[in-house]
Motif scaffolding. Structure first.
Motif, PDB file in Angstrom:
ATOM      1  N   ASP A  76      -3.644  -9.957   0.234  1.00  0.00           N
ATOM      2  CA  ASP A  76      -2.617 -10.541   0.767  1.00  0.00           C
ATOM      3  C   ASP A  76      -1.341  -9.613   0.419  1.00  0.00           C
ATOM      4  O   ASP A  76      -0.365  -9.350   1.366  1.00  0.00           O
ATOM      5  CB  ASP A  76      -2.519 -12.056   0.213  1.00  0.00           C
ATOM      6  CG  ASP A  76      -1.508 -12.780   1.002  1.00  0.00           C
ATOM      7  OD1 ASP A  76      -1.333 -12.462   2.008  1.00  0.00           O
ATOM      8  OD2 ASP A  76      -0.990 -13.814   0.472  1.00  0.00           O
ATOM      9  N   LYS A  77      -1.082  -9.218  -0.918  1.00  0.00           N
ATOM     10  CA  LYS A  77      -0.215  -8.446  -1.447  1.00  0.00           C
ATOM     11  C   LYS A  77       0.051  -6.960  -0.546  1.00  0.00           C
ATOM     12  O   LYS A  77       1.153  -6.672   0.037  1.00  0.00           O
ATOM     13  CB  LYS A  77      -0.312  -8.170  -2.931  1.00  0.00           C
ATOM     14  CG  LYS A  77       0.227  -9.262  -3.617  1.00  0.00           C
ATOM     15  CD  LYS A  77       0.076  -8.986  -5.264  1.00  0.00           C
ATOM     16  CE  LYS A  77      -0.014 -10.210  -6.047  1.00  0.00           C
ATOM     17  NZ  LYS A  77      -0.162  -9.845  -7.427  1.00  0.00           N
ATOM     18  N   LYS A  78      -1.168  -6.222  -0.217  1.00  0.00           N
ATOM     19  CA  LYS A  78      -1.128  -5.126   0.473  1.00  0.00           C
ATOM     20  C   LYS A  78      -0.843  -5.289   1.880  1.00  0.00           C
ATOM     21  O   LYS A  78      -0.055  -4.665   2.676  1.00  0.00           O
ATOM     22  CB  LYS A  78      -2.416  -4.585   0.524  1.00  0.00           C
ATOM     23  CG  LYS A  78      -3.056  -4.112  -0.759  1.00  0.00           C
ATOM     24  CD  LYS A  78      -4.325  -3.426  -0.830  1.00  0.00           C
ATOM     25  CE  LYS A  78      -4.635  -2.803  -2.173  1.00  0.00           C
ATOM     26  NZ  LYS A  78      -6.046  -2.440  -2.122  1.00  0.00           N
ATOM     27  N   LEU A  79      -1.255  -6.455   2.568  1.00  0.00           N
ATOM     28  CA  LEU A  79      -0.903  -6.933   4.022  1.00  0.00           C
ATOM     29  C   LEU A  79       0.663  -7.281   3.904  1.00  0.00           C
ATOM     30  O   LEU A  79       1.271  -6.704   5.058  1.00  0.00           O
ATOM     31  CB  LEU A  79      -1.493  -8.051   4.423  1.00  0.00           C
ATOM     32  CG  LEU A  79      -3.168  -7.839   4.960  1.00  0.00           C
ATOM     33  CD1 LEU A  79      -3.850  -9.148   5.334  1.00  0.00           C
ATOM     34  CD2 LEU A  79      -2.890  -6.747   6.032  1.00  0.00           C
ATOM     35  N   THR A 103       3.162  -5.016   6.350  1.00  0.00           N
ATOM     36  CA  THR A 103       4.004  -5.636   7.287  1.00  0.00           C
ATOM     37  C   THR A 103       5.508  -5.291   7.092  1.00  0.00           C
ATOM     38  O   THR A 103       6.190  -5.199   7.879  1.00  0.00           O
ATOM     39  CB  THR A 103       3.874  -7.257   7.401  1.00  0.00           C
ATOM     40  OG1 THR A 103       4.092  -7.751   6.111  1.00  0.00           O
ATOM     41  CG2 THR A 103       2.503  -7.830   8.062  1.00  0.00           C
ATOM     42  N   TYR A 104       5.878  -5.170   5.818  1.00  0.00           N
ATOM     43  CA  TYR A 104       7.193  -4.738   5.618  1.00  0.00           C
ATOM     44  C   TYR A 104       7.669  -3.424   5.832  1.00  0.00           C
ATOM     45  O   TYR A 104       8.724  -3.144   6.523  1.00  0.00           O
ATOM     46  CB  TYR A 104       7.603  -4.805   3.930  1.00  0.00           C
ATOM     47  CG  TYR A 104       8.858  -4.544   3.522  1.00  0.00           C
ATOM     48  CD1 TYR A 104      10.137  -5.498   3.799  1.00  0.00           C
ATOM     49  CD2 TYR A 104       9.181  -3.522   2.952  1.00  0.00           C
ATOM     50  CE1 TYR A 104      11.225  -4.824   3.305  1.00  0.00           C
ATOM     51  CE2 TYR A 104      10.319  -2.786   2.570  1.00  0.00           C
ATOM     52  CZ  TYR A 104      11.384  -3.661   3.028  1.00  0.00           C
ATOM     53  OH  TYR A 104      12.680  -3.131   2.475  1.00  0.00           O
ATOM     54  N   ILE A 105       6.605  -2.328   5.691  1.00  0.00           N
ATOM     55  CA  ILE A 105       6.758  -1.116   5.895  1.00  0.00           C
ATOM     56  C   ILE A 105       6.913  -0.879   7.592  1.00  0.00           C
ATOM     57  O   ILE A 105       7.874  -0.269   8.422  1.00  0.00           O
ATOM     58  CB  ILE A 105       5.585  -0.132   5.588  1.00  0.00           C
ATOM     59  CG1 ILE A 105       5.635  -0.125   3.732  1.00  0.00           C
ATOM     60  CG2 ILE A 105       5.672   1.214   6.196  1.00  0.00           C
ATOM     61  CD1 ILE A 105       4.700   0.575   3.273  1.00  0.00           C
ATOM     62  N   ALA A 134       9.920  -2.098   8.790  1.00  0.00           N
ATOM     63  CA  ALA A 134      11.152  -1.074   8.587  1.00  0.00           C
ATOM     64  C   ALA A 134      11.095  -0.170   9.578  1.00  0.00           C
ATOM     65  O   ALA A 134      12.343   0.547   9.982  1.00  0.00           O
ATOM     66  CB  ALA A 134      11.047  -0.651   7.069  1.00  0.00           C
ATOM     67  N   LEU A 135       9.925   0.673   9.810  1.00  0.00           N
ATOM     68  CA  LEU A 135       9.663   1.685  10.618  1.00  0.00           C
ATOM     69  C   LEU A 135      10.080   1.026  12.001  1.00  0.00           C
ATOM     70  O   LEU A 135      10.612   1.979  12.651  1.00  0.00           O
ATOM     71  CB  LEU A 135       8.289   2.169  10.678  1.00  0.00           C
ATOM     72  CG  LEU A 135       7.793   2.756   9.373  1.00  0.00           C
ATOM     73  CD1 LEU A 135       6.358   3.106   9.615  1.00  0.00           C
ATOM     74  CD2 LEU A 135       8.532   4.309   9.525  1.00  0.00           C
ATOM     75  N   ALA A 136       9.711  -0.160  12.455  1.00  0.00           N
ATOM     76  CA  ALA A 136      10.208  -0.635  13.742  1.00  0.00           C
ATOM     77  C   ALA A 136      11.604  -0.762  14.071  1.00  0.00           C
ATOM     78  O   ALA A 136      12.448  -0.293  15.150  1.00  0.00           O
ATOM     79  CB  ALA A 136       9.518  -1.825  14.070  1.00  0.00           C
ATOM     80  N   GLN A 137      12.241  -1.013  13.140  1.00  0.00           N
ATOM     81  CA  GLN A 137      13.784  -1.239  12.932  1.00  0.00           C
ATOM     82  C   GLN A 137      14.312   0.288  13.153  1.00  0.00           C
ATOM     83  O   GLN A 137      15.561   0.559  13.869  1.00  0.00           O
ATOM     84  CB  GLN A 137      14.378  -1.985  11.793  1.00  0.00           C
ATOM     85  CG  GLN A 137      14.002  -3.390  11.874  1.00  0.00           C
ATOM     86  CD  GLN A 137      14.783  -4.235  10.669  1.00  0.00           C
ATOM     87  OE1 GLN A 137      15.055  -3.593   9.769  1.00  0.00           O
ATOM     88  NE2 GLN A 137      14.541  -5.303  10.685  1.00  0.00           N
ATOM     89  N   LYS A 138      13.888   1.172  12.416  1.00  0.00           N
ATOM     90  CA  LYS A 138      14.421   2.447  12.311  1.00  0.00           C
ATOM     91  C   LYS A 138      14.105   3.225  13.605  1.00  0.00           C
ATOM     92  O   LYS A 138      14.984   3.933  14.245  1.00  0.00           O
ATOM     93  CB  LYS A 138      13.778   3.391  11.426  1.00  0.00           C
ATOM     94  CG  LYS A 138      14.334   3.401   9.914  1.00  0.00           C
ATOM     95  CD  LYS A 138      13.659   4.155   8.837  1.00  0.00           C
ATOM     96  CE  LYS A 138      14.184   4.349   7.773  1.00  0.00           C
ATOM     97  NZ  LYS A 138      13.424   5.182   6.602  1.00  0.00           N
ATOM     98  N   GLN A 139      12.969   2.681  14.121  1.00  0.00           N
ATOM     99  CA  GLN A 139      12.789   3.381  15.541  1.00  0.00           C
ATOM    100  C   GLN A 139      13.687   2.777  16.798  1.00  0.00           C
ATOM    101  O   GLN A 139      14.138   3.343  17.516  1.00  0.00           O
ATOM    102  CB  GLN A 139      11.224   3.042  16.120  1.00  0.00           C
ATOM    103  CG  GLN A 139      10.631   3.841  17.205  1.00  0.00           C
ATOM    104  CD  GLN A 139       9.224   3.972  17.322  1.00  0.00           C
ATOM    105  OE1 GLN A 139       8.810   2.919  16.978  1.00  0.00           O
ATOM    106  NE2 GLN A 139       8.686   4.751  18.002  1.00  0.00           N
TER     107      GLN A 139
END
Length: 173
Positions: free
Chosen positions: A145-148, A152-154, A157-162
């Motif tokens: 759960d922590k890894k997911l 999802t945060y990463i 973040a990538l989607a926002q940068k894109q």
């Protein structure tokens, strides 16, 4: 007379050398004896000797005394000590059964708090109980759960940068 393996009643008694026949013969024996007596021989009257009569009397008296003793014991009022002893023995048996059930539960599920490690203090591997397995699965689910959450945060973040990069490209055009 028609069957060679069967012996007629008169011959059977004479072969034994006894006049006494048992009074406890069953109905089937009586029916088979009647079939064997086809030549018209009447059944003999039973003659009891004085020894037989005395033996029967003795057996009847023994049965009477045993039945009387059982009846007197059934009529006797309960002793409080006996009742308390029976209760405590039943309670002891119940406690032994509960302890055995607890032991089997601890063996199957594991004792509470012992789920943490698969190795005991000496260094031997402890058997995996159901509780230990469940604890282990819960720990793995927590880690996943922590890894997911971090993934999802990463990705967000990538989607926002894109999206920011796409907007800037559109603005330039």
């Amino acid at each position: 007379p028609g069957t060679p393996n069967r012996v007629r009643r008169g011959e059977r008694e004479s072969a034994r050398g006894a006049i006494f026949t048992s009074q406890t013969s069953t109905v089937t024996e009586a029916a088979s004896d009647e079939i064997d007596d086809l030549d018209g021989e009447l059944p003999r009257v039973t003659q009891l000797t004085e020894a037989h009569k005395n033996a029967i009397r003795a057996i009847r008296k023994i049965k009477y005394f045993v039945a009387r003793r059982k009846f007197q014991q059934a009529r006797k009022p309960y002793d409080v000590r006996d009742v308390i002893e029976q209760y405590s023995q039943g309670h002891l048996n119940m406690m032994v059964r509960i302890k055995e059930l607890q032991r089997r539960l601890d063996q199957t599920l594991g004792k509470p708090g012992s789920y943490l490690a698969g190795i005991d203090r000496v260094g031997n591997v402890k058997p995996m109980t159901v509780g230990a397995r469940l604890y282990r699965v819960e720990q793995q689910l927590g880690n996943m759960d922590k890894k997911l959450d971090s993934l999802t945060y990463i990705v967000n973040a990538l989607a926002q940068k894109q999206q920011i990069a796409l907007r800037s490209v559109e603005d330039d055009v």
